[in-house]
Enzyme design. Sequence first.
Site, PDB file in Angstrom:
ATOM      1  N   ARG A  35       0.821  -1.211   0.000  1.00 16.62           N
ATOM      2  CA  ARG A  35       0.000   0.000   0.000  1.00 16.62           C
ATOM      3  C   ARG A  35       0.857   1.265   0.000  1.00 16.62           C
ATOM      4  NH1 ARG A  35      -4.936  -1.830   4.096  1.00 16.62           N
ATOM      5  NH2 ARG A  35      -6.081  -3.009   2.525  1.00 16.62           N
ATOM      6  N   LYS A 224     -17.675 -17.516   3.195  1.00 19.65           N
ATOM      7  CA  LYS A 224     -19.102 -17.451   3.498  1.00 19.65           C
ATOM      8  C   LYS A 224     -19.935 -16.796   2.398  1.00 19.65           C
ATOM      9  CE  LYS A 224     -18.390 -17.291   8.516  1.00 19.65           C
ATOM     10  NZ  LYS A 224     -18.655 -16.539   9.766  1.00 19.65           N
ATOM     11  N   GLY A 380      -9.036  -8.867  -0.039  1.00 23.98           N
ATOM     12  CA  GLY A 380      -7.790  -9.095   0.680  1.00 23.98           C
ATOM     13  C   GLY A 380      -7.171 -10.452   0.449  1.00 23.98           C
ATOM     14  N   GLY A 403     -12.574  -4.547   1.447  1.00 22.49           N
ATOM     15  CA  GLY A 403     -13.966  -4.172   1.693  1.00 22.49           C
ATOM     16  C   GLY A 403     -14.473  -3.144   0.705  1.00 22.49           C
TER      17      GLY A 403
END
Length: 423
Positions: A35, A224, A380, A403
Amino acid sequence: MIQTVKDIDLKGKRVVMRVDFNVPMNDGVVQDDTRIMAALPTIRFILQAHPRSLVLMSHLGDPAKDWKKAAEKAERAGKPFTDADRERFIDGKNRLKPVAMYLERVLGVPVAFAPDALGQQDAVAALPDGGVLMLENVRFHAAETAKTVQEREPMAKELASYGDIFVNDAFGTAHRDQASTATIAAYMATPSVGGLLMEKEVRYLEPLLTDPPKPMVAIIGGAKVSSKIAVLESLLNHASSLVIGGGMAYTFLKAQGHRIGLSLVEDDFIDTAKKLLAAAQAKNVDIVLPVDYVAAAEFSPDAAPVAVDSIDVPEQLMALDVGPATLARYQAVIAGAASIIWNGPVGVFEFDAFAKGTEAVARMVADATARGAMTVVGGGDSVAAVNKFHLADKMSHVSTGGGASLEFLEGKTLPGIAILATK
């Protein structure tokens, strides 16, 4: 499209810029500089435009939450967590001074460091022409993440006082409505703009929701279904094929009536999976699910891999990766794609014995890129996977926001982008 630093005059201006330097740290040492390096093009562009000054701000972890968890763990162990323990904990995880020092080395120019994010007007004024100042972690202040604009306003106003122009280059926090990511824009005298990284993220992600090159293949994995419902629904509007892998695949397989053994499943979302399968059929979107697996008797990096040459998983086993027949199905779909979005691994790639499926998918996507397909890796774990297999530079774009990229693909308006001027 958003306006960027390329669209405004920066000469002689005080620039305050939100970056995403939320990097992994260990005892005050940067563990992964991805980053930081991603922000360098914008920082260099600004400095080459001869601004009066450049003030950088970022968060690093979630200090209050992190030290609270550490304190609770210490209490359970019968070792009270003292103020000194708290400071040592924060020093190792949440202070940005080591990041500022790292940035100074890779940037090649002095980077001053402010011991706090607030109260730094004098430090900003004291900078030499073209000087760079890095503020301490903005999340040391509760106002940064406060829920209401009224609570965030005083901090946002003060941060705004450090510059004439606000540049947001922190795509990783663009989905957060916080003092330094969005609220600050309301108190700037000029329209706020994006950095070069923000521009790149939008340039690659936006077409996937509007007019992607066809056929478009979406590869969605991870643990999930519950965390991916909205993105699956959104992608059904544009994808030709939807490749589903990882732990979430077993909820879909159970919804189809297959046996999944001890594999991960969300029983509360089986009806949701059925509805998504029906919606895909109605939209003529091909759903590609696993048909064979690499399984184990337990979830462990030392577990012995067992090949399962069937779509049904034996009762005593849990599927932890996809098998060769599944990968052949993936290859057939990916080979014809003009655009690909990949979010989530297809197996437990952290365990070497169960990483082959995710590595194979990464190589398929890299090959598709070489053939001319537009390929975007978001999320991620997906990014961690392409980095693990040294294939990040073989993709069209690897998103820096897990996200944020997920919410973008869901079609949500991201606060950190909504405040930017458009053209």
